[in-house]
Motif scaffolding. Structure first.
Motif, mmCIF file in Angstrom:
data_model
loop_
_atom_site.group_PDB
_atom_site.id
_atom_site.type_symbol
_atom_site.label_atom_id
_atom_site.label_comp_id
_atom_site.label_asym_id
_atom_site.label_seq_id
_atom_site.Cartn_x
_atom_site.Cartn_y
_atom_site.Cartn_z
ATOM 1 N N ARG B 83 0.802 -1.223 0.000
ATOM 2 C CA ARG B 83 0.000 0.000 0.000
ATOM 3 C C ARG B 83 0.839 1.279 0.000
ATOM 4 O O ARG B 83 0.295 2.375 -0.137
ATOM 5 C CB ARG B 83 -0.896 0.036 1.239
ATOM 6 C CG ARG B 83 -2.144 -0.771 1.070
ATOM 7 C CD ARG B 83 -2.850 -0.891 2.385
ATOM 8 N NE ARG B 83 -3.888 -1.898 2.289
ATOM 9 C CZ ARG B 83 -5.180 -1.620 2.353
ATOM 10 N NH1 ARG B 83 -5.584 -0.406 2.521
ATOM 11 N NH2 ARG B 83 -6.066 -2.589 2.263
ATOM 12 N N TYR B 99 4.445 -7.720 -3.019
ATOM 13 C CA TYR B 99 3.222 -7.933 -3.799
ATOM 14 C C TYR B 99 3.085 -9.391 -4.236
ATOM 15 O O TYR B 99 1.981 -9.904 -4.370
ATOM 16 C CB TYR B 99 3.249 -7.008 -5.014
ATOM 17 C CG TYR B 99 1.999 -7.034 -5.861
ATOM 18 C CD1 TYR B 99 0.775 -6.629 -5.337
ATOM 19 C CD2 TYR B 99 2.051 -7.420 -7.200
ATOM 20 C CE1 TYR B 99 -0.366 -6.625 -6.112
ATOM 21 C CE2 TYR B 99 0.912 -7.425 -7.984
ATOM 22 C CZ TYR B 99 -0.300 -7.023 -7.439
ATOM 23 O OH TYR B 99 -1.431 -7.031 -8.215
ATOM 24 N N ASN B 100 4.205 -10.049 -4.463
ATOM 25 C CA ASN B 100 4.150 -11.425 -4.949
ATOM 26 C C ASN B 100 4.316 -12.466 -3.845
ATOM 27 O O ASN B 100 4.451 -13.654 -4.116
ATOM 28 C CB ASN B 100 5.204 -11.639 -6.028
ATOM 29 C CG ASN B 100 4.827 -10.882 -7.283
ATOM 30 O OD1 ASN B 100 3.710 -10.973 -7.750
ATOM 31 N ND2 ASN B 100 5.749 -10.089 -7.806
ATOM 32 N N LEU B 101 4.307 -11.995 -2.593
ATOM 33 C CA LEU B 101 4.453 -12.927 -1.483
ATOM 34 C C LEU B 101 3.161 -13.735 -1.287
ATOM 35 O O LEU B 101 2.072 -13.175 -1.219
ATOM 36 C CB LEU B 101 4.748 -12.129 -0.211
ATOM 37 C CG LEU B 101 4.999 -12.947 1.045
ATOM 38 C CD1 LEU B 101 6.487 -13.179 1.201
ATOM 39 C CD2 LEU B 101 4.467 -12.236 2.265
ATOM 40 N N ALA B 102 3.298 -15.031 -1.178
ATOM 41 C CA ALA B 102 2.200 -15.939 -0.820
ATOM 42 C C ALA B 102 0.859 -15.576 -1.457
ATOM 43 O O ALA B 102 0.702 -15.683 -2.658
ATOM 44 C CB ALA B 102 2.097 -16.054 0.686
ATOM 45 N N SER B 103 -0.108 -15.138 -0.631
ATOM 46 C CA SER B 103 -1.443 -14.847 -1.153
ATOM 47 C C SER B 103 -1.999 -13.601 -0.476
ATOM 48 O O SER B 103 -1.440 -13.100 0.496
ATOM 49 C CB SER B 103 -2.373 -16.023 -0.865
ATOM 50 O OG SER B 103 -2.585 -16.113 0.528
ATOM 51 N N THR B 104 -3.125 -13.125 -1.000
ATOM 52 C CA THR B 104 -3.771 -11.932 -0.456
ATOM 53 C C THR B 104 -3.972 -12.060 1.057
ATOM 54 O O THR B 104 -3.652 -11.148 1.810
ATOM 55 C CB THR B 104 -5.149 -11.742 -1.128
ATOM 56 O OG1 THR B 104 -4.951 -11.787 -2.545
ATOM 57 C CG2 THR B 104 -5.779 -10.434 -0.751
ATOM 58 N N ARG B 107 -0.653 -11.952 3.046
ATOM 59 C CA ARG B 107 -0.006 -10.629 3.027
ATOM 60 C C ARG B 107 -0.588 -9.656 4.055
ATOM 61 O O ARG B 107 0.057 -8.705 4.453
ATOM 62 C CB ARG B 107 -0.124 -9.999 1.630
ATOM 63 C CG ARG B 107 0.828 -10.564 0.625
ATOM 64 C CD ARG B 107 0.927 -9.661 -0.601
ATOM 65 N NE ARG B 107 -0.309 -9.596 -1.348
ATOM 66 C CZ ARG B 107 -0.689 -10.490 -2.255
ATOM 67 N NH1 ARG B 107 0.075 -11.495 -2.536
ATOM 68 N NH2 ARG B 107 -1.837 -10.348 -2.893
#
Lengths: 178, 298
Positions: B83, B99-104, B107
């Motif tokens: 953000r 942004y590309n870590l694991a999942s929404t 995060r």
């Protein structure tokens, strides 16, 4: 939260619009608290390791895996489960309605998590729209939805109709709400 | 899964707790996205978890910018980074890694302190921070100390933290004053896009001035050695070079120097041979892209 003599904790939080209180042990997970103490079985235990997203709930309007969340940390927060998503009169919310209309529900195990994640995407999108000063609304793309739902597995539908319902819902957000 | 849980509300309280726990087995828990999976699979006896997620400390939870650095509290979540538009602008490599870590869902709760202190050879955010030459600020019962993040890791899941210490914040040096262009990105090769532990990951942050000279560069590799590594020799090789003068051959020499730092294993995800090839080709392609970019500008 207080440490009582028994080594248990008391948590106060808001569950689906109601202020609730519960006694938990140190290693109680939010998933078990919701399912066992509050007897709300809509939140599904899937992989129990944060991979599948079936146990997704909203904490202060953001999606979180309840299988990897210590119940001790829920004190003072707001939780929304699938039971809290539908309207007060028991009718389906716009998210659920859209999933049903688009044939995005098959066995239904992932659906609670999917619905809550799409609801969170609607909040996220509203925030984006409100933060932009230009009048024009950005259009949500298929890739945006795919990225957002990356933590939710579905083994039946092939995702096509789930993505379609999210897109329909959000790109026409002024017509439907909730 | 059974453990005791202590929830300190401030660092003052935390240090009192740590003194009491001196002879006990304890571990820190913040976002819990890693430790709970681990404890579900392999429960530990007589374990106390020291919960860091209720500590009320704005520096520990916040991102702040000073004149020549950006400070991230160890309790900052991956989503806090996503953000933050300043980070997206100044350090694309860090933003992309977050942004590309694991999942929404992950995060929202996973913290950078947790990503670093887990000391996984394939930690995404950590790899980006190593490429940015960040510094770790460690606090403990005996005071405060700083250590460069590249020296923080002693092996897989082993850090320089001593008992009674914890990671407090991370300082990222600001970009150079005369930087006008950044080549900064995080590349992760895995077998799928989400929730994936990388087979090879590369983080790079290259700063270029108005005369196309490389002012400074940072290049870190993950999942190809026991720890994430900063490839200093490869960086020295391109530093102060003009990107107009870079050749295909330079790209190859650069990739060779990067490869010197790798010592991968073969496991369920990929073989040693594959990891080495991917690392070499990716490193080479990064420099090639920079060369191409220059030709297009002309």
């Amino acid at each position: 939260m207080k440490n009582s003599d028994t080594g248990s904790f008391i948590v106060n939080f808001n569950l689906n619009g109601k202020d609730v209180k519960a006694e938990i042990s140190a290693s109680t997970l939010l998933l078990d608290l919701i399912r066992n103490t509050f007897n709300m079985k809509g939140t599904k235990p899937g992989c129990n390791e944060g991979e599948c997203g079936a146990c997704t709930v909203l904490i202060n309007d953001v999606p979180v895996n309840s299988c990897l969340y210590l119940a001790a940390n829920i004190n003072g927060k707001t939780v929304t489960t699938i039971e809290g998503l539908s309207c007060n009169d028991g009718s389906l919310s716009a998210v659920q309605d859209s999933l049903v209309k688009n044939g995005a529900v098959q066995c239904g195990f992932c659906t609670s998590g999917m619905a809550l994640c799409i609801k969170a995407l609607m909040f996220e999108y509203e925030n984006l729209v409100n933060s932009k000063l230009t009048g024009k609304k950005p259009k949500l793309t298929e890739n945006d939805v795919k990225k957002w739902l990356e933590g939710n597995l579905c083994r039946c539908t092939g995702y096509v109709n789930i993505i379609k319902s999210a897109l329909e819902l959000i790109n026409n957000v002024e017509r439907k709400s909730g | 899964m059974n453990f005791e849980l202590i929830n300190p509300q401030s660092f003052k309280e935390l240090f009192l707790v740590l003194k009491k726990l001196k002879h006990r087995k304890y571990r820190y828990a913040a976002g819990c996205t890693d430790i709970l999976i681990e404890l579900k699979r392999n429960p530990e006896d007589d374990l106390t978890l020291v919960n860091l997620s209720q500590i009320n400390d704005f520096k520990f939870r916040g991102i702040s910018q000073t004149k020549n650095s950006v400070r991230l509290g160890a309790g900052v979540t991956a989503n806090d980074i996503v953000r933050n538009l300043n980070i997206k602008l100044l350090y694309p490599v860090l933003w992309e890694a977050a942004y590309n870590l694991a999942s929404t869902q992950i995060r929202q709760v996973a913290t950078i302190g947790g990503n670093i202190c887990t000391a996984s050879p394939s930690g995404d955010i950590t790899c980006a921070l190593v490429s940015l030459d960040a510094t770790c600020v460690i606090i403990g019962v005996h005071g405060k100390r700083e250590i460069r993040i590249r020296d923080f890791f002693e092996g897989p899941r082993q850090t320089a933290l001593k008992k009674g210490e914890l990671l407090y914040e991370i300082i990222i040096p600001g970009n150079k004053k005369n930087t006008v262009k950044l080549f900064s990105s995080f590349i992760k090769i895995g077998t799928r896009r989400s929730m994936e532990c990388s087979v090879v990951s590369i983080a790079y942050h290259i700063q270029i001035d108005g005369f196309n000279k490389i002012l400074t560069s940072g290049f870190a590799i993950g999942a190809v050695a026991p720890t994430i590594r900063f490839t200093a020799k490869a960086c020295d090789f391109i530093n102060r070079k003009n990107i107009n003068a870079l050749t295909e051959r330079d790209a190859e020499s650069f990739a060779l120097k990067v490869s010197e730092y790798s010592d991968p294993i073969s496991d369920i995800r990929a073989t040693r041979w594959y990891r080495e090839k991917v690392l070499f080709n990716l490193s080479k392609s990064i420099i090639e892209d920079i060369i191409k970019c220059q030709i297009e500008v002309k």
